[in-house]
Design an enzyme around this catalytic site. Structure first.
Site, short mmCIF file in Angstrom:
data_model
loop_
_atom_site.label_atom_id
_atom_site.label_comp_id
_atom_site.label_asym_id
_atom_site.label_seq_id
_atom_site.Cartn_x
_atom_site.Cartn_y
_atom_site.Cartn_z
N ASN A 42 0.84 -1.19 0.00
CA ASN A 42 0.00 0.00 0.00
C ASN A 42 0.88 1.25 0.00
OD1 ASN A 42 0.57 0.74 2.87
ND2 ASN A 42 -0.47 -1.22 3.24
N LYS A 65 8.74 -16.95 -11.22
CA LYS A 65 8.01 -15.81 -11.74
C LYS A 65 6.83 -16.27 -12.59
CE LYS A 65 8.36 -11.86 -14.86
NZ LYS A 65 9.20 -11.12 -15.83
N LYS A 123 -14.20 0.74 15.15
CA LYS A 123 -12.91 0.09 15.40
C LYS A 123 -12.49 0.26 16.86
CE LYS A 123 -8.41 -0.26 13.06
NZ LYS A 123 -7.60 0.30 11.95
N LYS A 139 -12.28 -3.36 19.00
CA LYS A 139 -10.93 -3.89 19.22
C LYS A 139 -10.37 -3.57 20.61
CE LYS A 139 -10.11 -4.19 14.30
NZ LYS A 139 -9.16 -4.16 13.20
#
Length: 404
Positions: A211, A291, A339, A343
């Protein structure tokens, strides 16, 4: 150290009241929320309208002028302030405070507040040296009040000597220095565990999923904690960031599984844990040893969930103060609060990564800090270094509240 602080400025009746105008302006320019309380004598020197214009807040002068009938003004102000600054502080207000006298708005709220108080005296050189004034100041110092010594020079009364209100810039610098020292004491001996950067999930020898996280926010948090005396362990995904502070133990990882392992390995010994890393939620089910060759048509890869690091830490939480990040693009507050609750976090840092100046790769950010009581603090657009310092301050505030 000043940005977003709620500062109650008490102005008492002396010619130096004019300097309090510049002080109000400078504090406001640095991002503080300033409310001014004036004694009856102070109003003889400077108009309340001046302070109202400079602070963009109502000015309080009368104990019995209740601007909001749902609140008792002097109690509400006493509870509101992060700290109180008396500038100028005359011999009169110092004497009242030292002897528990509450006969006007300022002296009443001073007795009602538990916030730290900074006192910047201003008076004639002989008044400042008088045994009664010295005794009162010594009494206040023994109770934990903080004095900002007056400067020496030409006084309005014509005398030359000590008693001139310190310059606004010096007053602010003194407060910042003192608060930084207090925070060093608060973090000294504390073990802080921080994760930063992205993870990479391998597809084959040349490809991986990742990311846009640069690690800048997590690294800034590590620097801010270390600068204040903490023993910091930084679990860093692939990142080009370089640490300036030398007393940070950096552990490099690549995958979500490696980050999970290292976070858990250091978790039990940690006092504060901040999971700022952008960890992959999914990884390829099969990793190719050779690959993958380009083929005609579309390619489908089966993805499986990675372990939820933050959820697992929340489930094991003991003494740790656990902080998560929620990088969102749609309804950030809604999903961030979900969240926080799901959590078992002590706080969540919510940011809209689609907002201009915020999010991945850039040098700036703006976030909302929400603790488990769901009290919110907005940290406006600033460098990630400054945002990190503000986050550490808020964590320390909430940890202190838990200990009380």
């Amino acid at each position: 150290m000043i940005k977003d602080k709620k500062i109650l400025l008490g102005v008492s009746g002396g010619i130096a009241a004019y300097k309090a105008c510049a002080l109000t302006s400078k504090l406001t320019q640095q991002g503080a929320n300033v409310k001014v309380v004036m004694t009856k004598s102070a109003v003889e020197f400077v108009s309340p309208l001046t302070f109202q214009a400079l602070s963009r807040n109502p000015v309080y002068t009368d104990t019995f002028d209740e601007k909001d009938p749902s609140k008792i003004a002097h109690i509400d102000l006493a509870d509101w302030a992060d700290f109180i600054l008396l500038a100028p502080a005359t011999a009169n207000i110092i004497g009242k405070l030292a002897n528990g006298i509450a006969d006007d708005m300022l002296s009443t709220l001073l007795l009602a507040s538990e916030a730290p108080v900074y006192i910047a005296p201003a008076m004639n050189v002989h008044m400042y040296a008088h045994p009664a004034v010295r005794k009162n100041m010594q009494q206040l110092e023994s109770w934990g009040y903080h004095f900002i010594e007056p400067g020496a020079g030409y006084l309005a009364c014509g005398y030359v000597g000590k008693g001139r209100l310190e310059e606004p810039e010096t007053i602010i610098e003194t407060i910042i220095h003192h608060q930084r020292e207090e925070m060093i004491e608060n973090l000294s001996g504390k073990k802080v565990l921080i994760s930063a950067g992205p993870t990479r999930e391998k597809v084959d020898p040349v490809r991986y999923f990742t990311n846009r996280s640069s690690g800048k926010m997590g690294f800034a948090l590590a620097e801010a904690a270390a600068a204040q005396g903490a023993e910091v362990t930084l679990i860093a995904g692939p990142s080009e960031q370089v640490l300036k502070e030398q007393n940070i133990h950096r552990i490099n990882v690549v995958t979500a599984a490696e980050m999970y392992e290292e976070m858990h390995r250091h978790y039990a010994a940690s006092d504060i844990v901040i999971k700022a890393a952008a960890v992959a939620d999914y990884k390829p089910k099969h990793v190719y040893t050779e690959k993958m060759k380009k083929q005609g048509g579309n390619l489908q890869l089966e993805m499986v969930r990675t372990q939820d690091i933050l959820m697992s830490l929340g489930n094991k939480k003991d003494k740790q103060f656990l902080v998560g990040f929620a990088a969102e693009t749609n309804e950030p507050l809604k999903y961030g609060l979900q969240k926080l609750r799901a959590k078992n976090l002590d706080a969540i840092i919510i940011n809209n990564v689609a907002a201009q100046g915020a999010g991945f790769e850039g040098d700036t950010n703006m976030v909302t800090y929400v603790n488990k009581q769901e009290d919110r603090n907005e940290i406006g657009l600033a460098t990630k270094t400054e945002v990190a310092k503000s986050i550490i301050q808020l964590i320390l505030r909430d940890m202190k509240d838990e200990d009380m």
